[in-house]
Design a protein around this motif. Sequence first.
Motif, PDB file in Angstrom:
ATOM      1  N   GLY A 290       8.244  11.051 -14.494  1.00 32.08           N
ATOM      2  CA  GLY A 290       8.405  11.722 -13.214  1.00 32.08           C
ATOM      3  C   GLY A 290       7.211  11.622 -12.290  1.00 32.08           C
ATOM      4  O   GLY A 290       7.254  12.120 -11.154  1.00 32.08           O
ATOM      5  N   TYR A 291       6.148  10.965 -12.725  1.00 29.68           N
ATOM      6  CA  TYR A 291       4.924  10.857 -11.937  1.00 29.68           C
ATOM      7  C   TYR A 291       5.067   9.784 -10.855  1.00 29.68           C
ATOM      8  O   TYR A 291       5.896   8.871 -10.967  1.00 29.68           O
ATOM      9  N   THR A 292       4.261   9.885  -9.800  1.00 28.88           N
ATOM     10  CA  THR A 292       4.169   8.856  -8.773  1.00 28.88           C
ATOM     11  C   THR A 292       2.725   8.397  -8.674  1.00 28.88           C
ATOM     12  O   THR A 292       1.819   9.214  -8.475  1.00 28.88           O
ATOM     13  N   VAL A 293       2.506   7.092  -8.825  1.00 27.59           N
ATOM     14  CA  VAL A 293       1.170   6.525  -8.688  1.00 27.59           C
ATOM     15  C   VAL A 293       0.806   6.517  -7.203  1.00 27.59           C
ATOM     16  O   VAL A 293       1.568   6.058  -6.360  1.00 27.59           O
ATOM     17  N   GLY A 294      -0.375   7.036  -6.885  1.00 28.17           N
ATOM     18  CA  GLY A 294      -0.776   7.215  -5.508  1.00 28.17           C
ATOM     19  C   GLY A 294      -1.033   5.919  -4.755  1.00 28.17           C
ATOM     20  O   GLY A 294      -1.271   4.856  -5.344  1.00 28.17           O
TER      21      GLY A 294
ATOM     22  N   GLN B 117       0.837  -1.205   0.000  1.00 26.23           N
ATOM     23  CA  GLN B 117       0.000   0.000   0.000  1.00 26.23           C
ATOM     24  C   GLN B 117       0.871   1.254   0.000  1.00 26.23           C
ATOM     25  O   GLN B 117       0.685   2.154   0.807  1.00 26.23           O
ATOM     26  N   GLU B 118       1.830   1.285  -0.906  1.00 29.68           N
ATOM     27  CA  GLU B 118       2.763   2.400  -1.000  1.00 29.68           C
ATOM     28  C   GLU B 118       2.631   3.079  -2.361  1.00 29.68           C
ATOM     29  O   GLU B 118       2.170   2.468  -3.327  1.00 29.68           O
ATOM     30  N   PRO B 119       3.043   4.359  -2.483  1.00 32.12           N
ATOM     31  CA  PRO B 119       3.117   4.990  -3.808  1.00 32.12           C
ATOM     32  C   PRO B 119       4.049   4.192  -4.725  1.00 32.12           C
ATOM     33  O   PRO B 119       5.007   3.557  -4.251  1.00 32.12           O
ATOM     34  N   LEU B 120       3.765   4.207  -6.019  1.00 33.29           N
ATOM     35  CA  LEU B 120       4.512   3.395  -6.973  1.00 33.29           C
ATOM     36  C   LEU B 120       5.303   4.271  -7.937  1.00 33.29           C
ATOM     37  O   LEU B 120       4.761   5.194  -8.537  1.00 33.29           O
ATOM     38  N   GLN B 121       6.582   3.940  -8.090  1.00 33.04           N
ATOM     39  CA  GLN B 121       7.433   4.558  -9.101  1.00 33.04           C
ATOM     40  C   GLN B 121       7.531   3.694 -10.355  1.00 33.04           C
ATOM     41  O   GLN B 121       8.072   4.118 -11.375  1.00 33.04           O
ATOM     42  N   ALA B 122       6.991   2.494 -10.276  1.00 27.76           N
ATOM     43  CA  ALA B 122       6.990   1.555 -11.407  1.00 27.76           C
ATOM     44  C   ALA B 122       5.985   0.455 -11.092  1.00 27.76           C
ATOM     45  O   ALA B 122       5.622   0.232  -9.935  1.00 27.76           O
ATOM     46  N   PHE B 123       5.549  -0.245 -12.128  1.00 23.54           N
ATOM     47  CA  PHE B 123       4.670  -1.392 -11.912  1.00 23.54           C
ATOM     48  C   PHE B 123       4.635  -2.264 -13.162  1.00 23.54           C
ATOM     49  O   PHE B 123       4.962  -1.826 -14.267  1.00 23.54           O
ATOM     50  N   THR B 124       4.209  -3.507 -12.949  1.00 23.38           N
ATOM     51  CA  THR B 124       3.819  -4.422 -14.026  1.00 23.38           C
ATOM     52  C   THR B 124       2.539  -5.103 -13.585  1.00 23.38           C
ATOM     53  O   THR B 124       2.420  -5.538 -12.437  1.00 23.38           O
TER      54      THR B 124
END
Length: 223
Positions: free
Chosen positions: A141-145, A46-53
């Motif tokens: 540069g965005y951060t996923v909430g 449950q943390e902000p994401l700088q990357a994902f798949t």
Amino acid sequence: MDKLSLCFLVVIGLPGAFLQSDMQKKAFVFPIESDKSFVTLFAQVQEPLQAFTVCLRVYTALTRPYSLFSYATRTQSNEILLFKERSGVYSVSVGGSDAYFTAPEKSYAPVHFCISWESSSGIVELWVDGRPMVRTSLKKGYTVGAGASIILGQEQDSFAGNFDTNQSLVGDIGEVNMWDFVLSPVKINSVYNGQAFSANVLNWQNLNYEAQGEVFVKTQLWI
């Protein structure tokens, strides 16, 4: 029967009850169009994401638009969204911005998708049945909430709600996994070929979920 076993049976029999389950070889089945049928997934991170798949497999005969994966926060309803726009065209949304991909169509066959994104470059990828579409850039540069509502079967136009029957999924969805980093091409192909390895945000083999409406858990048709 002891009281603990009886309580367990009551809980799993309740519609919308929270469950934790190994979903290997299973799928969620959405048999009808509805704005009331959906599955909520509960993330392990449950943390902000700088990357994902995100990877998943879908089997549907729909020709209209529909949602494949909807990840909303209280400030952005399309924080992460995989959406079928029309025949051969899919959109991937990050932070409310959209990238569009053209992909080959398959009739009456399950299709495997993976989407990935990283903040440092903004590069977003869509993989269809183990094949990469042309990469593009989105929200560098965005951060996923954090604190997301993650929904299968519907697109969220507001946090955990405001569903549209005409965007609902009718069909089967399974093998939903999510990582907080970008998988390598080798690992994406491994996932496509059914070689499971631990996913740290959503793990299909240890899934926390809640189903609402006409949703059923059945054996996968693509075994």
